[in-house]
Design a protein around this motif. Structure first.
Motif, PDB file in Angstrom:
ATOM      1  N   SER A 147       0.829  -1.200   0.000  1.00 46.39           N
ATOM      2  CA  SER A 147       0.000   0.000   0.000  1.00 46.39           C
ATOM      3  C   SER A 147       0.866   1.254   0.000  1.00 46.39           C
ATOM      4  O   SER A 147       1.922   1.296   0.631  1.00 46.39           O
ATOM      5  CB  SER A 147      -0.917  -0.006   1.225  1.00 46.39           C
ATOM      6  N   ALA A 148       0.384   2.283  -0.690  1.00 43.43           N
ATOM      7  CA  ALA A 148       1.138   3.536  -0.787  1.00 43.43           C
ATOM      8  C   ALA A 148       1.016   4.384   0.477  1.00 43.43           C
ATOM      9  O   ALA A 148       1.925   5.150   0.810  1.00 43.43           O
ATOM     10  CB  ALA A 148       0.662   4.343  -1.992  1.00 43.43           C
ATOM     11  N   ASP A 149      -0.109   4.241   1.200  1.00 44.32           N
ATOM     12  CA  ASP A 149      -0.300   5.068   2.393  1.00 44.32           C
ATOM     13  C   ASP A 149      -0.049   4.269   3.657  1.00 44.32           C
ATOM     14  O   ASP A 149      -0.080   3.030   3.663  1.00 44.32           O
ATOM     15  CB  ASP A 149      -1.691   5.701   2.415  1.00 44.32           C
ATOM     16  N   VAL A 150       0.213   4.953   4.759  1.00 41.76           N
ATOM     17  CA  VAL A 150       0.577   4.313   6.019  1.00 41.76           C
ATOM     18  C   VAL A 150      -0.572   3.477   6.559  1.00 41.76           C
ATOM     19  O   VAL A 150      -0.365   2.364   7.060  1.00 41.76           O
ATOM     20  CB  VAL A 150       1.011   5.366   7.058  1.00 41.76           C
ATOM     21  N   ARG A 151      -1.774   3.983   6.456  1.00 42.19           N
ATOM     22  CA  ARG A 151      -2.925   3.228   6.956  1.00 42.19           C
ATOM     23  C   ARG A 151      -3.039   1.874   6.256  1.00 42.19           C
ATOM     24  O   ARG A 151      -3.268   0.852   6.894  1.00 42.19           O
ATOM     25  CB  ARG A 151      -4.208   4.035   6.763  1.00 42.19           C
ATOM     26  N   GLY A 152      -2.876   1.873   4.941  1.00 37.98           N
ATOM     27  CA  GLY A 152      -2.939   0.621   4.202  1.00 37.98           C
ATOM     28  C   GLY A 152      -1.854  -0.344   4.626  1.00 37.98           C
ATOM     29  O   GLY A 152      -2.070  -1.558   4.708  1.00 37.98           O
ATOM     30  N   ILE A 210      -0.505  -0.486   7.600  1.00 38.19           N
ATOM     31  CA  ILE A 210      -0.879  -0.998   8.926  1.00 38.19           C
ATOM     32  C   ILE A 210      -1.836  -2.176   8.776  1.00 38.19           C
ATOM     33  O   ILE A 210      -1.670  -3.222   9.422  1.00 38.19           O
ATOM     34  CB  ILE A 210      -1.522   0.113   9.781  1.00 38.19           C
ATOM     35  N   VAL A 211      -2.834  -2.019   7.914  1.00 35.47           N
ATOM     36  CA  VAL A 211      -3.807  -3.089   7.680  1.00 35.47           C
ATOM     37  C   VAL A 211      -3.105  -4.326   7.119  1.00 35.47           C
ATOM     38  O   VAL A 211      -3.355  -5.456   7.562  1.00 35.47           O
ATOM     39  CB  VAL A 211      -4.920  -2.615   6.726  1.00 35.47           C
ATOM     40  N   GLN A 212      -2.205  -4.137   6.165  1.00 30.29           N
ATOM     41  CA  GLN A 212      -1.469  -5.266   5.598  1.00 30.29           C
ATOM     42  C   GLN A 212      -0.614  -5.953   6.656  1.00 30.29           C
ATOM     43  O   GLN A 212      -0.525  -7.184   6.690  1.00 30.29           O
ATOM     44  CB  GLN A 212      -0.587  -4.786   4.439  1.00 30.29           C
ATOM     45  N   PHE A 213       0.018  -5.171   7.527  1.00 27.59           N
ATOM     46  CA  PHE A 213       0.858  -5.738   8.578  1.00 27.59           C
ATOM     47  C   PHE A 213       0.027  -6.626   9.495  1.00 27.59           C
ATOM     48  O   PHE A 213       0.442  -7.732   9.878  1.00 27.59           O
ATOM     49  CB  PHE A 213       1.508  -4.608   9.382  1.00 27.59           C
ATOM     50  N   ILE A 214      -1.162  -6.154   9.857  1.00 26.71           N
ATOM     51  CA  ILE A 214      -2.051  -6.930  10.728  1.00 26.71           C
ATOM     52  C   ILE A 214      -2.452  -8.232  10.052  1.00 26.71           C
ATOM     53  O   ILE A 214      -2.396  -9.311  10.659  1.00 26.71           O
ATOM     54  CB  ILE A 214      -3.293  -6.100  11.101  1.00 26.71           C
ATOM     55  N   ARG A 215      -2.835  -8.150   8.791  1.00 23.10           N
ATOM     56  CA  ARG A 215      -3.296  -9.341   8.077  1.00 23.10           C
ATOM     57  C   ARG A 215      -2.162 -10.326   7.829  1.00 23.10           C
ATOM     58  O   ARG A 215      -2.359 -11.543   7.910  1.00 23.10           O
ATOM     59  CB  ARG A 215      -3.950  -8.927   6.758  1.00 23.10           C
ATOM     60  N   GLN A 216      -0.973  -9.818   7.532  1.00 20.34           N
ATOM     61  CA  GLN A 216       0.160 -10.696   7.265  1.00 20.34           C
ATOM     62  C   GLN A 216       0.641 -11.425   8.517  1.00 20.34           C
ATOM     63  O   GLN A 216       1.314 -12.455   8.411  1.00 20.34           O
ATOM     64  CB  GLN A 216       1.295  -9.888   6.648  1.00 20.34           C
ATOM     65  N   LEU A 228      -3.268   5.592  13.046  1.00 18.77           N
ATOM     66  CA  LEU A 228      -3.905   4.811  14.093  1.00 18.77           C
ATOM     67  C   LEU A 228      -5.020   5.591  14.782  1.00 18.77           C
ATOM     68  O   LEU A 228      -6.094   5.049  15.069  1.00 18.77           O
ATOM     69  CB  LEU A 228      -2.866   4.352  15.117  1.00 18.77           C
ATOM     70  N   ASN A 229      -4.768   6.851  15.065  1.00 17.57           N
ATOM     71  CA  ASN A 229      -5.789   7.673  15.716  1.00 17.57           C
ATOM     72  C   ASN A 229      -7.012   7.857  14.825  1.00 17.57           C
ATOM     73  O   ASN A 229      -8.149   7.871  15.318  1.00 17.57           O
ATOM     74  CB  ASN A 229      -5.201   9.032  16.107  1.00 17.57           C
ATOM     75  N   GLU A 253     -11.704  -8.162   9.583  1.00 16.69           N
ATOM     76  CA  GLU A 253     -12.284  -8.249   8.247  1.00 16.69           C
ATOM     77  C   GLU A 253     -12.943  -6.940   7.815  1.00 16.69           C
ATOM     78  O   GLU A 253     -13.236  -6.751   6.621  1.00 16.69           O
ATOM     79  CB  GLU A 253     -13.293  -9.395   8.181  1.00 16.69           C
ATOM     80  N   LEU A 254     -13.177  -6.027   8.782  1.00 15.32           N
ATOM     81  CA  LEU A 254     -13.826  -4.751   8.470  1.00 15.32           C
ATOM     82  C   LEU A 254     -12.823  -3.599   8.326  1.00 15.32           C
ATOM     83  O   LEU A 254     -13.236  -2.460   8.118  1.00 15.32           O
ATOM     84  CB  LEU A 254     -14.856  -4.401   9.553  1.00 15.32           C
ATOM     85  N   LEU A 255     -11.543  -3.886   8.447  1.00 13.87           N
ATOM     86  CA  LEU A 255     -10.541  -2.813   8.325  1.00 13.87           C
ATOM     87  C   LEU A 255     -10.527  -2.238   6.905  1.00 13.87           C
ATOM     88  O   LEU A 255     -10.739  -2.957   5.938  1.00 13.87           O
ATOM     89  CB  LEU A 255      -9.149  -3.370   8.666  1.00 13.87           C
TER      90      LEU A 255
END
Length: 222
Positions: free
Chosen positions: A152-157, A159-165, A198-199, A220-222
């Motif tokens: 993902s290009a943005d930080v939020r994306g 973070i979501v990828q890190f959680i899923r991985q 995160l905030n 699953e809703l992230l």
């Protein structure tokens, strides 16, 4: 325990035994030796690094999966409900030790089948063999895709990828225990940008922030 003590367990609902006839399930219950453990809350089932010499199946209750980074700088805690087979891929192959630790969150029943009995069932019942292969292959194929997903290009994306991985299962409440600076390092992002993302996610009620922890009620809703 003697096989007669597992009669109340519906084997046909467990992933390893899907597709077997009732007659075949009765024969397995009579011929194969099982062990049934009844554990209290907060008891270890298996620990990371333990030798995997049997199949352990959560047949009732809920457990917590704890997976840690190699340097123990962060960890993922996942709530999992029955039925669940604990790391069946470790029964064979190069690494036959558990990767994660498994701890009861409620009163649990754990069905244990020794490796010799698992191989015996697979030789005798093609359906059991295929079920085992499908379970292991599904896990391997899901893991195979992760390194090739577009970053993902943005930080939020990210973070979501890190959680899923770092999750063994895509659904269910999870808690990522990590310090902000460590997460920023893992994401190759600034601490400030990670904090802002995160905030924002917390404001949208996607996560709950605590000191050194990120609680994800519904990944699953992230």
């Amino acid at each position: 325990m003697h096989p007669s003590n597992i009669k109340h367990i519906q084997l046909k609902t467990l992933p390893l035994f899907l597709g077997l006839t009732q007659s075949e399930l009765d024969d397995i219950s009579d011929d194969i030796s099982f062990t049934l453990q009844r554990l209290k809350v907060d008891e270890p089932i298996v620990k990371s690094g333990d030798m995997c010499d049997s199949i352990n199946i959560l047949v009732n209750g809920q457990m917590n999966i704890v997976s840690k980074s190699d340097d123990h700088s962060y960890s993922m805690h996942e709530k999992i409900r029955a039925p669940w087979i604990i790391e069946p891929d470790k029964l064979f192959g190069l690494r036959q030790r558990y990767q994660s630790s498994y701890i009861t969150q409620t009163k649990c029943e754990i069905l244990t089948i020794e490796k010799s009995n698992v191989t015996s069932m697979m030789r005798q019942y093609l359906v059991v063999h295929l079920n085992f292969l499908n379970i292991v292959c599904r896990s391997a194929q899901m893991a195979e895709r992760l390194p090739w997903q577009q970053k993902s290009a943005d930080v939020r994306g990210r973070i979501v990828q890190f959680i899923r991985q770092h999750s063994r299962y895509p659904a269910g409440e999870k808690t990522l225990r990590i310090m902000m600076r460590q997460l920023a390092y893992e994401l190759n992002a600034s601490r400030l940008d990670v904090s802002k993302a995160l905030n924002q996610m917390e404001q949208e009620e996607k996560i709950i922030l605590k000191r050194g922890m990120i609680v994800i009620p519904a990944p699953e809703l992230l």
